[in-house]
Design a protein around this motif. Structure first.
Motif, mmCIF file in Angstrom:
data_model
loop_
_atom_site.group_PDB
_atom_site.id
_atom_site.type_symbol
_atom_site.label_atom_id
_atom_site.label_comp_id
_atom_site.label_asym_id
_atom_site.label_seq_id
_atom_site.Cartn_x
_atom_site.Cartn_y
_atom_site.Cartn_z
ATOM 1 N N LYS A 159 0.880 -1.243 -0.009
ATOM 2 C CA LYS A 159 -0.112 0.098 -0.007
ATOM 3 C C LYS A 159 0.916 1.043 0.022
ATOM 4 C CE LYS A 159 -2.219 -1.332 3.714
ATOM 5 N NZ LYS A 159 -1.834 -2.952 3.873
ATOM 6 N N ASN A 160 2.140 1.279 0.781
ATOM 7 C CA ASN A 160 3.074 2.298 0.700
ATOM 8 C C ASN A 160 3.439 2.419 -0.623
ATOM 9 O OD1 ASN A 160 3.454 3.989 2.930
ATOM 10 N ND2 ASN A 160 5.569 3.398 3.086
ATOM 11 N N ASP A 194 1.155 4.116 -2.963
ATOM 12 C CA ASP A 194 1.101 5.859 -2.713
ATOM 13 C C ASP A 194 2.382 6.335 -3.415
ATOM 14 O OD1 ASP A 194 -1.104 5.791 -1.386
ATOM 15 O OD2 ASP A 194 -0.189 5.586 0.694
ATOM 16 N N ASN A 230 10.205 7.012 1.827
ATOM 17 C CA ASN A 230 8.785 6.292 2.467
ATOM 18 C C ASN A 230 8.629 5.647 3.435
ATOM 19 O OD1 ASN A 230 6.024 6.618 1.414
ATOM 20 N ND2 ASN A 230 6.116 4.820 0.078
ATOM 21 N N SER A 283 0.571 12.451 4.059
ATOM 22 C CA SER A 283 -0.083 12.176 3.165
ATOM 23 C C SER A 283 -0.997 13.177 2.635
ATOM 24 C CB SER A 283 -0.859 10.673 2.951
ATOM 25 O OG SER A 283 -1.696 10.750 4.257
ATOM 26 N N TYR A 294 0.454 15.572 0.178
ATOM 27 C CA TYR A 294 1.394 14.998 -1.132
ATOM 28 C C TYR A 294 0.998 15.901 -2.467
ATOM 29 C CZ TYR A 294 2.848 10.691 1.152
ATOM 30 O OH TYR A 294 3.374 9.865 1.889
ATOM 31 N N MET A 315 -5.938 10.096 2.003
ATOM 32 C CA MET A 315 -5.820 8.909 1.087
ATOM 33 C C MET A 315 -5.478 9.846 -0.327
ATOM 34 S SD MET A 315 -7.820 5.742 -0.413
ATOM 35 C CE MET A 315 -9.379 6.840 -1.055
ATOM 36 N N GLU A 372 -4.663 9.621 -4.073
ATOM 37 C CA GLU A 372 -4.636 8.882 -5.278
ATOM 38 C C GLU A 372 -4.486 9.642 -6.608
ATOM 39 O OE1 GLU A 372 -9.341 8.916 -5.881
ATOM 40 O OE2 GLU A 372 -8.751 8.347 -3.592
ATOM 41 N N LYS A 403 -4.173 0.410 -4.880
ATOM 42 C CA LYS A 403 -5.078 0.540 -3.570
ATOM 43 C C LYS A 403 -6.479 0.939 -3.665
ATOM 44 C CE LYS A 403 -3.521 3.855 -0.603
ATOM 45 N NZ LYS A 403 -2.785 4.532 0.280
ATOM 46 N N GLU A 436 -8.378 3.257 1.904
ATOM 47 C CA GLU A 436 -7.164 3.624 3.047
ATOM 48 C C GLU A 436 -7.913 3.453 4.462
ATOM 49 O OE1 GLU A 436 -4.292 3.841 3.986
ATOM 50 O OE2 GLU A 436 -3.476 5.582 2.984
ATOM 51 N N LYS A 456 -3.480 5.900 9.931
ATOM 52 C CA LYS A 456 -3.932 6.040 8.709
ATOM 53 C C LYS A 456 -5.487 6.544 8.628
ATOM 54 C CE LYS A 456 -0.743 4.506 5.693
ATOM 55 N NZ LYS A 456 -0.445 5.549 4.612
#
Length: 436
Positions: A17-18, A21, A46, A97, A100, A125, A127, A144, A147, A162
């Motif tokens: 999952k990391n 991202d 990360n 996150s 980001y 999350m 995306e 993914k 989240e 999370k």
């Protein structure tokens, strides 16, 4: 005149999952050139913050990057303070996150020697439905689908790292899947903390079966694999969807954590092992030949000798194909941190070894049953010294399960499916011959 691109190095720790991202993040970065870490000016690290060992790995990596400008991303980033800059001068940025989308501004300032601390207590999350930059040449890619997590397992930090469970929009997932298939990806791997909960927040009901049906309709030859799905979220709709598809692999990663009702109750996990066994039997009945993987924790506070013996009996009864066994990690901020009695490290290591040896025998016995059987295999590599191809069948998820070594007199294409016949097995890997 064209701007000089910033040389960026990448290190991704933790789970798939990391990685998903980071791949999405990289696709949004502008005016950068991704290079090996040794050549990079700025390194994006990360991070994983789930366990002590994972956090220790983060700091080990920071120490190795003393001559770089380091930007910390991922799970641990959201829990850090500005004190990190004093302790590690090479750390120039911390970005959670939720920030980001500002990565281009962050890199611009860090390149000019400005320190950036962009951390929000609220996780988000990230995306990028338009497509993402794949960070490996492998024939598989992780998607993914959600989240966060709504479970309140006594040993787990995930909800605090999370946040609550948040599903991705189904159309965004489908767009990403089509993009990946067009790139030549041969295996789509759906990941979330619990894939079975997909849709409960966004669509007010479980929608994994519907998502799978739509993915199944995408044109092309590829596999679909589901990772991480708790037994309580598996229902007949989902199982029948898998059973009716040629693309969705009959492979389920079902984290059970333990086999003793008292330990499970303390873990705040479903403690009715009879119901769990009934669900496993339903899975096996609906999906003949299904491959089952699970994760178990040994040494949870108060795990008695009898409870441990029940766990081993549970493993034997279900007859898993793959098992990951972890020693309980005492984490501050979790309900189990203050539970007593805590189990010593020596006993935890001993118990982990016992379960691993037990599972090794079970896996070997299961693999022996495959000798002489025919499978479709995805070829992923070639060893010129041993003159043998390396790949996987649907029973093996990448990075966590075994490999298949394929003998072939004719040249095989990497990232292509072939038919093989199993000839030899070990507890974890298989060997097969190409079928003409």
């Amino acid at each position: 005149m064209e701007k000089t691109r910033i040389k960026i190095g990448l290190i991704s720790l933790g789970c798939p999952k990391n990685l998903a991202d980071l791949e999405a993040l990289c696709s949004t970065m502008q005016n950068i050139h991704i290079t090996p870490v040794k050549q990079a000016k700025i390194v994006l690290l990360n991070t994983c913050g789930f366990l002590k060992k994972a956090r220790a790995e983060v700091y080990e990596n920071i120490n190795k990057l003393k001559n770089k400008k380091v930007v910390l991303l991922g799970c641990l980033a959201g829990k850090l303070t500005k004190e990190i800059f004093k302790k590690y001068p090479q750390v120039r940025g911390v970005v959670s996150s939720a920030h980001y989308l500002n990565i281009n501004s962050v890199l611009k300032y860090i390149n000019k020697n400005v320190r950036i601390f962009a951390v929000s207590k609220e996780p988000a999350m990230f995306e990028n439905p338009a497509g993402k930059m794949l960070l490996s040449s492998a024939g598989y890619a992780y998607i993914k689908i959600a989240e966060g997590c709504n479970n309140k397992c006594a040993y787990c930090l995930i909800p605090s790292l999370k946040g609550q469970y948040r599903s991705r929009d189904m159309d965004d997932i489908l767009a990403e899947a089509k993009y990946l298939i067009n790139l030549g990806i041969k295996e789509l791997i759906l990941v979330a903390q619990d894939c079975g909960c997909y849709g409960v927040d966004l669509y007010k009901e479980k929608k994994l079966h519907e998502l799978l049906k739509k993915l199944d309709k995408i044109k092309g030859k590829f596999w679909i694999r589901i990772l991480y799905i708790y037994p309580e979220t598996i229902d007949e709709k989902l199982l029948k969807t898998i059973a009716s598809s040629k693309k969705i692999l009959r492979y389920l990663d079902v984290p059970l954590q333990h086999g003793d009702p008292n330990v499970l109750k303390k873990m705040n996990r479903p403690a009715d092992t009879k119901k769990t066994l009934e669900k496993i039997n339903l899975i096996k009945k609906t999906l003949p030949g299904v491959t089952l993987r699970t994760s178990l924790i040994v040494g949870f506070p108060g795990e008695s000798t009898k409870a441990f013996e029940r766990l081993k009996s549970f493993v034997e009864k279900i007859n898993f194909d793959h098992v990951g066994v972890f020693e309980y990690s005492r984490e501050k901020g979790t309900p189990s941190y203050s539970l007593k009695p805590q189990i010593s490290g020596l006993i935890k290591r001993k118990r982990r070894k016992e379960v691993m040896l037990l599972q090794q025998k079970i896996s070997f016995a299961n693999n022996k049953k495959l000798i002489g059987k025919k499978f479709e295999a995805l070829i992923e590599n070639y060893n010129p010294d041993k003159k043998i191809y390396i790949g996987r069948i649907g029973r093996f998820a990448p990075e966590i399960d075994g490999l298949v070594y394929v003998k072939s007199k004719k040249k095989l294409n990497i990232n292509e499916f072939v038919k093989i016949k199993i000839t030899k097995v070990s507890p974890y890997d298989l060997q097969g011959d190409i079928l003409q």
